[in-house]
Design an enzyme around this catalytic site. Structure first.
Site, PDB file in Angstrom:
ATOM      1  CE  LYS A 143     -14.262   5.705   1.313  1.00  0.00           C
ATOM      2  NZ  LYS A 143     -13.444   5.726   2.545  1.00  0.00           N
ATOM      3  CE  LYS A 173      -2.567  10.674   3.710  1.00  0.00           C
ATOM      4  NZ  LYS A 173      -3.261   9.794   2.739  1.00  0.00           N
ATOM      5  CG  HIS A 231      -1.961  -0.997   1.295  1.00  0.00           C
ATOM      6  ND1 HIS A 231      -3.252  -0.794   0.887  1.00  0.00           N
ATOM      7  CD2 HIS A 231      -1.900  -2.278   1.726  1.00  0.00           C
ATOM      8  CE1 HIS A 231      -3.958  -1.901   1.079  1.00  0.00           C
ATOM      9  NE2 HIS A 231      -3.152  -2.821   1.595  1.00  0.00           N
TER      10      HIS A 231
END
Ligand code: GPW
Length: 837
Positions: A682, A573, A374
């Site tokens: 999502k 991020k 991952h």
């Protein structure tokens, strides 16, 4: 026992254990029954929480029926199963999901309404099960939902932590952590199996002996042992009777008082040993994408993998099959390297305890395991120091050295005299002290290795696993792009949109075949439909505005553009880049005339996410966001044109409110660092547009929805190394707009600038490893394009509809089917509705 019973007894059992009826009267009786008996309460003594408990207990009864039926039939039929080993299952709340999946929500809703309660308020009383950090743990939860829905025989195995991910509160702008003691009240969503108890050893020494045939045998004599107790969490599928299981282990002392110490009069030591045993499953490690390297974490990993394998092997042995059948009956998926010790433990069980030859055992092991990677971030790669490992698991260390030796001998046969290659491939890193590379162990012990998005799967083949690809060939390395469950992330979280989609498509088949959403694409030209679509988005924004008012005490207008970045706080991020661009926006607005301001698109910038408690820079980013919010939100020169909020304690149930309410969300990691991302899926599924880099699954989302419906900016993964090189060695100047922003911080526009100096240093002294300066100009431009596009609400509505319409690929049903067919080789088994016996 059943076989020995007379017919009358069998018939009586059959009659009395018929499944509960699901009419409203029976359901109301069951709720009231639990209030008055299980909860020992009276109707006049009820609040929302007790109503929740009673509804949960009644729901649980129905879950248990399905669980029993499914697991009973599976024991008889004994098809091949998959076991998903994950240290994290981030389930969130269970009640709403269980009722929707079992098709009982409307009946329960009406039933509880008539009993004087509001279903939505009752649902809100449930605390999240937060046994995970972020994406990896939530992915496991989505996969469990899809496996159950698609009738795959699958079990999850994990740990039952007493404390899940910490609760976050913001004090003076800083993150503070509070323990998440989620088991304060009985947890109705687990079934304690106090009879299933497994001894797990640690430490001690290894005996070497010759057996009667002169073969050398190894026998591990552990120095201590603890008990693993099973807790089962039923996972009901949507629109099926099938109910799968997640088995979570809890650690307990073997005997409350260690008898030796006790008899020696050492009472204190015996109590201490008991406490140490309990400690193993006490707390979830709160690090996302970083390795802490703590001894207790290694103990957790061994405790969990050993208990799970013991359980799997015990179940297999009941079938009386040959050992060579093991991989025909069992597939084990390793969710990252956290469970990689399972490879070693299975080899130990087969060789030391079941007396198989090394080679026969190793063939079984490789055929059984598959491994999902991952991340490529170096700080996340698990490595364990050899001395610490040897102290805890002496026999496992020997086995790892043997696995490594035999592997490297094969490499030497194929590629002679390349010591550099052996060094790079070795499971053991030659450092001081030596380190065990868990990713290498996982690759060597598995038959398939997969990444989680196309870009990431290609990247691992050319970087961290390049030498393995050269040695094994391409076929071992595959891609399985992540997915999310549309049941929780659309149907449950966005009930109005779900209803509109069902009405438009004529039925709800799309919930089990998400590709059917493409039927919405034709509706983009229908103005009345667009209006309905945008009305629902606005209602969801109102709901989020209420949450923001309640949690942040900031009033935001639902007519502004809602811009969201919610995810773990991490330098890669780039929440820092986001807040820097917000400062840029603030400065721009401040420099405008009233006439210029009139054309500014109002925006609410919403942040949320937890920083690992020891991650100093990430915590400073939170502080900066809050400091900027404090200034901007009070500035009359800005008013409603810009608001900034940090929603505290972001978790699954908060996400269920935020995701349906975003106009645009930010997925802006430095290209090549975010393996996939799943919240991106999502948001788009809920008709939210995204601004993002060409990273992770963004690339495939772009492919599906088309470039007109997504805002892409920034450098590409293959350019990153050159850009870093240039920045290090060629004095590339900082982006001028960014320079202006930094100067504003340094001038003290947002509190004492000294506070933020370490953060600013990551751009200057730290050489801007995540390339904020390089991407800043294109980021600002992309944000301006967002503003411009949002001004045209009719065109925006079309984009929003197209987003949802083209998200079929990103259902976790698709992901799970690919795993089942291409890695696990398992087939669905349909539970027949036979009643209980
Ligand atoms: F480091 N991910 C995560 F790879 O949430 F183990 N926690 C972790 O510790 C790791 C990965 C690990 C995430 C990835 O960052 C994200 O890109 C991905 O979508 C998610 O795992 C599920 O695959």
């Amino acid at each position: 026992e059943k076989a020995k019973w007379p017919k009358e007894t069998v018939d009586l059992w059959a009659k009395l254990s018929k499944k509960e009826a699901n009419d409203i009267d029976t359901i109301q009786r069951s709720i009231v029954h639990h209030v008055t008996t299980t909860l020992a309460r009276a109707a006049y003594n009820m609040d929302n929480f007790s109503a929740y408990q009673a509804v949960a207990l009644s729901t649980r009864d129905r879950l248990i029926s399905r669980w029993n039926e499914t697991q009973g039939q599976l024991s008889k039929v004994d098809p091949k199963r998959v076991y998903y080993l994950s240290l994290e299952f981030l389930l969130g709340r269970s009640m709403d999901n269980a009722l929707l999946n079992m098709g009982l929500k409307d009946t329960y809703g009406e039933g509880i309404e008539r009993l004087g309660f509001n279903m939505e308020e009752v649902i809100e009383s449930e605390v999240d099960a937060a046994l995970g950090n972020g994406g990896l743990g939530r992915l496991a939860a989505c996969y469990m939902d899809s496996l159950a829905t698609l009738d795959y025989p699958a079990w999850g195995y994990g740990l039952r932590y007493n404390y899940g991910i910490f609760q976050q509160r913001i004090v003076d702008g800083y993150q503070t952590e509070y323990p998440d003691y989620w088991l304060n009240f009985d947890n109705p969503w687990e079934l304690p199996r106090l009879d299933i108890s497994i001894q797990i050893g640690f430490g001690g020494h290894v005996q070497t002996l010759q057996d009667e045939y002169g073969v050398t045998r190894h026998n591990w004599i552990p120095g201590q042992s603890v008990q693993a107790i099973a807790y089962d969490v039923p996972i009901p599928g949507y629109d099926t009777e099938n109910c799968n299981n997640i088995r979570l282990w809890r650690s307990k002392p073997t005997r409350v008082f260690d008898l030796t110490s006790f008899n020696e009069g050492n009472y204190e030591k015996s109590v201490e040993d008991a406490t140490n045993a309990e400690k193993i499953t006490s707390v979830l490690y709160p690090n996302d994408n970083t390795m802490a390297g703590k001894e207790l974490r290694l103990k957790q990993q061994y405790f969990w993998t050993a208990a799970s394998l013991h359980d799997i092997v015990r179940r297999f042995k009941k079938s009386m099959r040959e050992w060579t059948d093991f991989p025909n009956q069992i597939a084990i998926q390793l969710n990252d390297t956290h469970p990689a010790l399972a490879i070693v433990e299975l080899q130990r069980l087969l060789v030391d305890e079941e007396m198989l030859s090394w080679d026969d055992a190793w063939e079984i092991v490789i055929k059984t395991f598959a491994f999902t990677n991952h991340t490529v971030l170096p700080e996340a790669m698990e490595k364990w120091s050899v001395p610490m490992f040897e102290y805890l698991l002496p026999r496992h260390l020997q086995i790892i050295f043997d696995i490594n030796l035999f592997f490297l001998q094969k490499v030497e046969m194929k590629v002679p005299n390349d010591r550099g290659l052996l060094n790079r491939l070795s499971i053991i890193e030659e450092a001081q002290p030596q380190q065990i590379r868990m990713a290498h162990l996982a690759v060597v012990g598995s038959h398939k290795v997969n990444g989680v998005a196309a870009l990431h799967s290609n990247l691992i083949k050319t970087t961290i696993f390049k030498d393995f690809v050269d040695y094994y060939g391409e076929e071992k390395f595959v891609n399985k792009t992540n997915g999310v469950t549309p049941r929780r992330w659309l149907h449950q979280a966005n009930p109005q949109l779900s209803a509109l989609i069902t009405e438009t498509l004529g039925n709800d088949k799309w919930l089990k075949d998400l590709s059917l959403l493409k039927g919405l694409a034709a509706k983009t030209e229908d103005a009345a439909f667009r209006k309905k679509w945008m009305t629902i988005k606005r209602a969801n924004k109102v709901r989020l505005a209420e949450l923001i008012k309640a949690r942040c005490n900031v009033e935001v207008s639902p007519d502004a553009l809602f811009d969201v970045q919610v995810k773990r706080i991490h330098e890669y991020k780039r929440q820092f880049m986001n807040i820097l661009s917000v400062i840029h926006r603030y400065r721009t607005i401040k420099s405008m005339t009233a006439a210029q301001k009139a054309s500014v698109q109002p925006r609410v910038v919403i942040f949320g996410g937890k920083a690992a408690p020891g991650y100093y820079i990430a915590k400073l980013v939170i502080k900066l966001i809050n400091s900027v919010a404090a200034v901007v939100n009070q500035d009359p020169a800005v008013g409603d044109l810009l608001k900034v909020v940090f929603v505290p304690d972001y978790n699954v149930s908060v996400a269920e409110v935020i995701v349906p309410a975003s106009d645009i969300s930010q997925h802006i990691s430095t290209a090549g660092t975010e393996a996939s991302g799943t919240s991106n899926m999502k948001f788009v599924l809920n008709g939210g547009l995204i601004i993002g880099t060409l990273d992770g699954a963004n690339v495939e989302i772009l492919e599906e929805i088309g470039e007109d419906n997504i805002f892409i900016f920034g450098c590409m993964a293959h350019e990153v190394e050159d850009l870093r090189h240039a920045q290090r060695y060629r004095n590339v100047p900082m982006d001028p707009a960014l320079q202006g922003v930094i100067s504003a911080i340094e001038k003290g526009t947002f509190e004492d600038p000294k506070i933020f100096q370490p953060l600013i240093s990551t751009l200057t002294v730290g050489k801007d490893f995540y390339l904020i300066s390089a991407d800043f100009a294109s980021y600002i431009t992309a944000n301006q394009q967002v503003d411009a596009a949002y001004k045209n609400q009719e065109e925006w509505a079309k984009k929003s509809i197209r987003c949802t319409a083209h998200m079929g690929k990103f259902s976790s049903d698709r992901s799970v089917k690919e795993y089942a067919e291409e890695i696990w080789n398992i087939k669905p088994y349909s539970v027949e509705d036979e009643g209980h016996l």
